[in-house]
Design an enzyme around this catalytic site. Structure first.
Site, mmCIF file in Angstrom:
data_model
loop_
_atom_site.group_PDB
_atom_site.id
_atom_site.type_symbol
_atom_site.label_atom_id
_atom_site.label_comp_id
_atom_site.label_asym_id
_atom_site.label_seq_id
_atom_site.Cartn_x
_atom_site.Cartn_y
_atom_site.Cartn_z
ATOM 1 N N SER A 1 0.844 -1.190 0.000
ATOM 2 C CA SER A 1 0.000 0.000 0.000
ATOM 3 C C SER A 1 0.874 1.233 0.000
ATOM 4 O O SER A 1 1.991 1.210 0.531
ATOM 5 C CB SER A 1 -0.853 0.017 1.257
ATOM 6 O OG SER A 1 0.011 0.165 2.374
ATOM 7 N N LYS A 2 0.345 2.290 -0.594
ATOM 8 C CA LYS A 2 1.204 3.469 -0.735
ATOM 9 C C LYS A 2 1.435 4.182 0.585
ATOM 10 O O LYS A 2 2.316 5.015 0.688
ATOM 11 C CB LYS A 2 0.697 4.406 -1.823
ATOM 12 C CG LYS A 2 -0.631 5.042 -1.601
ATOM 13 C CD LYS A 2 -0.904 5.993 -2.764
ATOM 14 C CE LYS A 2 -2.302 6.569 -2.628
ATOM 15 N NZ LYS A 2 -2.710 7.331 -3.775
ATOM 16 N N ARG A 3 0.655 3.832 1.587
ATOM 17 C CA ARG A 3 0.906 4.393 2.917
ATOM 18 C C ARG A 3 2.264 3.913 3.447
ATOM 19 O O ARG A 3 2.930 4.608 4.190
ATOM 20 C CB ARG A 3 -0.175 3.916 3.889
ATOM 21 C CG ARG A 3 -1.249 4.927 4.201
ATOM 22 C CD ARG A 3 -2.273 4.280 5.112
ATOM 23 N NE ARG A 3 -1.685 3.982 6.419
ATOM 24 C CZ ARG A 3 -1.798 4.767 7.474
ATOM 25 N NH1 ARG A 3 -2.476 5.878 7.397
ATOM 26 N NH2 ARG A 3 -1.249 4.442 8.627
#
Ligand code: GLU
Length: 499
Positions: free
Chosen positions: A253-255
């Site tokens: 995930s880009k988090r």
């Protein structure tokens, strides 16, 4: 046996994702190894979220990686158009076939009724899904409702008992209870198809023999298998690839990890190293070598060597591999020319000159001022953010809100960046100077530098995003709980486009 044909079918709804490149790579290798063809189709049936910008970025990113396709958007072929938004007539004709056979039916249920049904099912601990209400309407009733202009969708008929069996190339036989499968909407009230319907129709009409895609689609296979059966078509071979994971094993995930291919390009990774790294995701060369070219991978390819344990996308390992490419694969001349090519992408050097020239007294000042444009993350610590009017919490908020704003920009230009950030400062009721301070430090690393708007516009979204995230981390980061409350506060501020 028909010639092997595989495909990548991205939805152009965001940044070009490393997961798309990973799936494209395995499809391409599989097709090549079998002397077959690899096709690219754009699945843009979600009109709200699809953008031509995203489509172009996906095509550019795959091209940058050298993952070319033999048929499809930009290349052509005998089975076009290859953009689903241009195939509405084809889907309409095919939905007619299913309606005539009684394999699909119009459903007039309102959103409110569907909500009530869902709530009742959840309260009774049942699997939520369509309850078959409109299946019982007779022909005359359906015609009457359609003629009186009631909005409706088309759903597929799904058995309510028994099991669906299908074979997955990597998993063997998979069994899913029909009771777990919803009567999927195939066509929305605006006459456009949903993913499931368009995907099956296109895979058939485009002659796809092997559907190799991410694991997240495995539960959709029963719907797809049933559609093939209703049409009387042969099913392709299904193969669901393990999902890429963050080092903590959660879904990539880009988090937690940059997921946009543009980030890796802008950070200065070599495309051949990125492709090689993606080839190591759940797969290995027969001899176990870790460094190999796309050609090596294609010739040694065997899909059965994919292992189902979730492959970890680890940027540190990619750094190590990329370093090997830079040191081992490039001559001095190649290194210099590839570096310059990277540094000057989009005429970056030319764009830096007017910003640096007015501020220097001698050439030896240039590197110092211009370094931030050619850097990855800037070296900063929490002390740099100290400011008489801003607490660390406020700085985090400014950085996070700016990030969300910038991610929403359709056009990455200095004007748009400036407008959106100034508007945000006003909505947050902050003085521009105060508001811009943490953004400045986060982006340029120093408060004495060129204008932050120029820096953002030259760096591009992906590097700007990485630096703002880094700044937030340096300041202590955003917990899940804080993120929720920030999101609420952010929503309450509204924005220019929504006003
Ligand atoms: N448009 C779907 C996606 O982007 C394609 C899934 C599939 O390959 O069937 O994930």
């Amino acid at each position: 046996m028909p010639t092997v044909k595989t495909r990548i079918a991205p939805s152009p709804t965001g940044d070009p994702h490393v997961g798309t490149a990973y799936i494209a790579l395995f499809n391409r290798c599989f097709a090549q190894q079998h002397g077959g063809k690899f096709l690219l189709r754009i699945e843009d049936t979600d009109q709200q979220r699809s953008t031509s910008k995203s489509e172009q970025e996906i095509l550019d990113a795959l091209a940058w990686l050298g993952l070319s396709w033999d048929e499809g958007v930009g290349v052509g072929g005998d089975h076009g158009p290859y953009r689903q938004s241009e195939r509405a007539d084809i889907y309409r004709d095919h939905i007619e076939i299913l309606l005539e056979k009684g394999s699909a039916f119009p459903c007039f249920c309102s959103a409110q009724r569907l909500d009530e049904v869902r709530h009742a099912q959840m309260a009774a601990k049942q699997t939520p899904g369509y309850d078959g209400h409109c299946l019982s309407l007779d022909h005359a009733e359906r015609q009457r409702k359609i003629q009186s202009g009631e909005p409706y969708v088309i759903r597929m008929v799904v058995p309510d008992q028994g099991e669906c069996h299908f074979t997955d190339l990597l998993r063997g036989e998979v069994t899913i209870q029909w009771a777990q499968v919803d009567m999927q909407v195939l066509m929305k009230s605006d006459g456009l198809p949903t993913y499931h319907f368009a995907n099956v129709v296109d895979d058939h009409l485009m002659g796809i023999t092997h559907v190799i895609r991410g694991e997240e689609w495995i539960n959709s296979v029963p719907k797809h298998v049933l559609l093939y059966e209703y049409f009387g078509w042969d099913t392709p071979v299904f193969c669901h690839m393990p999902l890429l994971r963050n080092p903590d094993k959660s879904k990539l995930s880009k988090r937690k990890n940059p997921t946009s291919i543009n980030y890796y390009r802008d950070m200065g990774y070599l495309p051949e190293a990125v492709v090689n790294y993606l080839g190591l995701m759940g797969w290995s060369m027969p001899g176990g070598e870790e460094k190999f070219s796309l050609t090596d991978m294609s010739s040694a390819f065997d899909i059965l060597r994919v292992s189902l344990g979730g492959p970890i996308f680890d940027v540190e390992k990619l750094d190590w591999l990329n370093g090997r490419y830079l040191r081992e694969e490039l001559s001095d001349e190649e290194f210099a020319s590839r570096y310059l090519q990277w540094a000057n992408k989009g005429n970056r050097l030319g764009r830096i000159v007017p910003l640096v020239q007015p501020r220097v007294e001698k050439f030896s000042d240039v590197i110092g001022l211009g370094a931030q444009f050619l850097d990855g993350l800037v070296a900063i610590d929490a002390a740099r953010f100290e400011h008489k009017n801003l607490s660390a919490e406020q700085s985090i908020k400014i950085l996070q809100f700016s990030l969300w704003r910038l991610e929403g920009l359709q056009v990455w230009s200095r004007e748009q960046i400036e407008e959106t950030l100034l508007d945000l400062a006003e909505r947050m009721d902050l003085k521009i100077r105060d508001f811009l301070f943490p953004v400045f430090i986060g982006i340029s690393g120093s408060a004495v530098s060129t204008s932050v708007m120029d820096s953002l516009s030259i760096l591009g979204l992906d590097l700007s995003r990485a630096r703002l995230r880094h700044a937030i981390t340096v300041l202590g980061g955003v917990s899940k709980k804080l993120s929720k409350s920030l999101e609420k506060e952010y929503q309450a501020l509204g924005n220019r486009t929504a006003d």
